[in-house]
Design a protein around this motif. Structure first.
Motif, PDB file in Angstrom:
ATOM      1  N   ARG A  41       0.840  -1.196   0.000  1.00 17.47           N
ATOM      2  CA  ARG A  41       0.000   0.000   0.000  1.00 17.47           C
ATOM      3  C   ARG A  41       0.880   1.252   0.000  1.00 17.47           C
ATOM      4  O   ARG A  41       0.665   2.197  -0.746  1.00 17.47           O
ATOM      5  N   HIS A  42       1.938   1.157   0.851  1.00 14.25           N
ATOM      6  CA  HIS A  42       2.862   2.276   0.957  1.00 14.25           C
ATOM      7  C   HIS A  42       3.547   2.538  -0.393  1.00 14.25           C
ATOM      8  O   HIS A  42       3.589   3.670  -0.870  1.00 14.25           O
ATOM      9  N   GLU A  43       4.035   1.430  -1.011  1.00 16.82           N
ATOM     10  CA  GLU A  43       4.698   1.543  -2.319  1.00 16.82           C
ATOM     11  C   GLU A  43       3.758   2.179  -3.327  1.00 16.82           C
ATOM     12  O   GLU A  43       4.127   3.068  -4.082  1.00 16.82           O
ATOM     13  N   HIS A  44       2.507   1.709  -3.285  1.00 13.36           N
ATOM     14  CA  HIS A  44       1.500   2.162  -4.235  1.00 13.36           C
ATOM     15  C   HIS A  44       1.218   3.653  -4.045  1.00 13.36           C
ATOM     16  O   HIS A  44       1.182   4.418  -5.011  1.00 13.36           O
ATOM     17  N   VAL A  45       1.068   4.042  -2.751  1.00 16.59           N
ATOM     18  CA  VAL A  45       0.754   5.442  -2.462  1.00 16.59           C
ATOM     19  C   VAL A  45       1.913   6.333  -2.895  1.00 16.59           C
ATOM     20  O   VAL A  45       1.706   7.371  -3.546  1.00 16.59           O
ATOM     21  N   SER A  46       3.188   5.902  -2.587  1.00 13.84           N
ATOM     22  CA  SER A  46       4.310   6.777  -2.994  1.00 13.84           C
ATOM     23  C   SER A  46       4.422   6.856  -4.515  1.00 13.84           C
ATOM     24  O   SER A  46       4.728   7.913  -5.045  1.00 13.84           O
ATOM     25  N   GLU A  47       4.140   5.736  -5.170  1.00 13.65           N
ATOM     26  CA  GLU A  47       4.177   5.764  -6.638  1.00 13.65           C
ATOM     27  C   GLU A  47       3.125   6.732  -7.188  1.00 13.65           C
ATOM     28  O   GLU A  47       3.386   7.492  -8.106  1.00 13.65           O
TER      29      GLU A  47
ATOM     30  N   GLN B 225       1.871   9.274  -5.573  1.00  9.73           N
ATOM     31  CA  GLN B 225       2.274  10.658  -5.280  1.00  9.73           C
ATOM     32  C   GLN B 225       3.307  11.145  -6.293  1.00  9.73           C
ATOM     33  O   GLN B 225       3.242  12.273  -6.768  1.00  9.73           O
ATOM     34  N   LYS B 226       4.261  10.220  -6.618  1.00 11.34           N
ATOM     35  CA  LYS B 226       5.297  10.575  -7.585  1.00 11.34           C
ATOM     36  C   LYS B 226       4.654  10.926  -8.935  1.00 11.34           C
ATOM     37  O   LYS B 226       4.984  11.934  -9.543  1.00 11.34           O
ATOM     38  N   LYS B 227       3.696  10.081  -9.317  1.00 11.53           N
ATOM     39  CA  LYS B 227       3.016  10.295 -10.592  1.00 11.53           C
ATOM     40  C   LYS B 227       2.261  11.627 -10.579  1.00 11.53           C
ATOM     41  O   LYS B 227       2.266  12.360 -11.551  1.00 11.53           O
TER      42      LYS B 227
ATOM     43  N   GLU C  74       2.932  14.273  -8.745  1.00  9.88           N
ATOM     44  CA  GLU C  74       3.902  15.379  -8.791  1.00  9.88           C
ATOM     45  C   GLU C  74       4.386  15.598 -10.225  1.00  9.88           C
ATOM     46  O   GLU C  74       4.436  16.730 -10.719  1.00  9.88           O
TER      47      GLU C  74
END
Ligand code: GTP
Ligand code: MG
Length: 415
Positions: free
Chosen positions: A327-333, A335-337, A339
């Motif tokens: 979930r964490h990986e998904h959320v950071s990905e 967020q990156k997208k 940004e």
């Protein structure tokens, strides 16, 4: 292998459990009967896929195998694509109910370019796995009432050329062999002589082996059927003949195909392998086919699907931790997208603004040039107007002088 399954698989003595003898009858020896009763009540489910060229005898063989007339309409040879057709039936024998699904390949091998012919069939098989996986992953799942449509056996109908397998056969079987139990059969075996059939069977098996195609082998681990299954494995691929026509042989009516020169009896083991196929598919190994589908083919599919979704078996990470990590990986990905998209948007807006400013400047310059042109033109016209007015004034003056002179002359003449 997890520690729990290791314990389960060890013999009871090695697990350190004591074996006690009972002083009188308790009753748990009826457990197998309870299982049988429950299974009979629930009914059974079996799904067969028939893959073979149009008119090869798929429907006739199914009718002959289950001794009934299933619905079937012959397909034409000019369809542009391969499709699959599904029919489900409820059959009953004694008190046992069987939900039988027959899946037929339609227009298989009829196209000029056959390279993708196996794809719709493979997609169908995977779709059924996927539906089962969806059910399994549901919070409220009901697998015991779920209609399992996963294919348990694929009868692959080989054209009785007497020569060798076609590349379509090899490509299709290779594509399907890790997803389904393939049982190859030589169709319309009455159209080929005994000697040719023998050589053809050997050729087929050697081609399958040299191309690494895995076909279903009847299991030899259960000693009650080990000998039978082992001997049946040597008969593969079964050479079959299908017919629902009854012919009188001696004083018995038997299923047969009648020719001017003789009769081919479907259920005569000297004439063809139909009885062997029925025995293996229906009587002896139906349950094994279901289990192999679940424990081997579905398991493979499930594993790769879950791995694709990012799940792995890790001893030092619980499901919850893995879920949180994912979930964490998904959320950071995400967020990156987000940004990246925002940055891109800002750049695009700036570009657009600059473009608009340039266009505005250009317009302004055009307007100024037009204004100047217009003023010059106006000035030029006004100068011309003034010149014309001066000319007109001079003309009027000349005209008045001329009139005066004419009047003076007239007066002088009268005198
Ligand atoms: P489609 O559904 O149209 O693809 O055909 P199919 O593969 O279901 O074939 P079907 O069972 O309709 O049989 C086609 C023709 O082959 C019929 O005329 C059958 O009588 C004949 N046929 C079926 N089985 C055999 C067989 O074992 N030997 C011979 N010689 N003919 C057969
Ligand atoms: Mg048919």
């Amino acid at each position: 292998m997890t520690a729990a399954t290791e314990v389960q698989q060890k013999p009871i003595k090695e697990q350190g459990l004591r074996t006690l003898s009972l002083s009188s009858h308790v009753g748990f020896d009826s457990l197998p009967d309870q299982l049988v009763n429950k299974s009979v009540q629930q009914g059974f489910c079996f799904n067969i896929l028939c893959v073979g060229e149009t008119g090869i005898g798929k429907s006739t063989l199914m009718d002959t195998l289950f001794n009934t007339h299933f619905e079937s309409t012959p397909s034409s040879h000019d369809l542009p694509n391969v499709t699959v057709k599904t029919n489900t039936y409820e059959l009953q024998e004694s008190s046992v109910r069987l939900k039988l699904t027959i899946v037929d390949s339609v227009a298989f091998g009829d196209q000029v370019d056959k390279s993708d012919s196996f794809k719709p069939i493979m997609e169908y098989i995977e779709k059924q796995f996927d539906m089962y996986l969806q059910e399994e992953l549901k919070v409220k799942r009901s697998l015991h009432t779920y209609h399992d449509t996963r294919i348990h056996a694929c009868l692959y109908f080989i054209t009785p050329t007497g020569h060798s397998l076609k590349s379509l056969d090899l490509v299709t079987m290779k594509a399907l062999d890790s997803k389904v139990n393939i049982i190859p059969v030589v169709a319309k075996a009455d159209t080929i002589t005994k000697g040719e059939l023998h050589k053809f069977k050997i050729r087929i098996i050697s081609e399958l082996v040299s191309n690494g195609v895995q076909i279903y082998q009847f299991p030899t681990d259960d000693e009650t059927v080990a000998d039978l299954n082992a001997s049946m494995n040597t008969h593969l691929p079964f050479a079959v003949v299908g017919s629902m026509d009854e012919v009188k042989v001696g004083n018995k009516m038997v299923k047969a195909r009648q020719y001017p020169w003789g009769t081919v009896q479907v259920e005569n083991e000297n004439h063809c392998d139909f009885v062997r196929l029925r025995e293996m598919l229906v009587r002896t190994n139906m349950q094994d086919l279901v289990e192999t589908t679940h424990y081997r083919h579905y398991e493979l599919y499930r594993r790769s699907k879950l791995q694709d979704m990012g799940f792995t078996d890790s001893d030092n990470m619980s499901m919850q931790e893995m879920y949180e990590m994912k979930r964490h990986e998904h959320v950071s990905e995400l967020q990156k997208k987000e940004e990246e998209t925002r940055q891109m948007f800002v750049v695009r807006v700036k570009e657009k603004e600059a473009e608009l400013k340039d266009a505005e400047k250009e317009l302004h310059a055009k307007f100024e040039a037009l204004k100047k042109g217009h003023a010059d033109e106006k000035k030029r016209i006004e100068e011309k107007k003034k010149m014309l007015e001066d000319e007109m004034g001079a003309f009027q003056r000349r005209k008045a002088t001329a009139a005066q002179q004419a009047l003076t002359l007239t007066k002088k003449g009268r005198k």
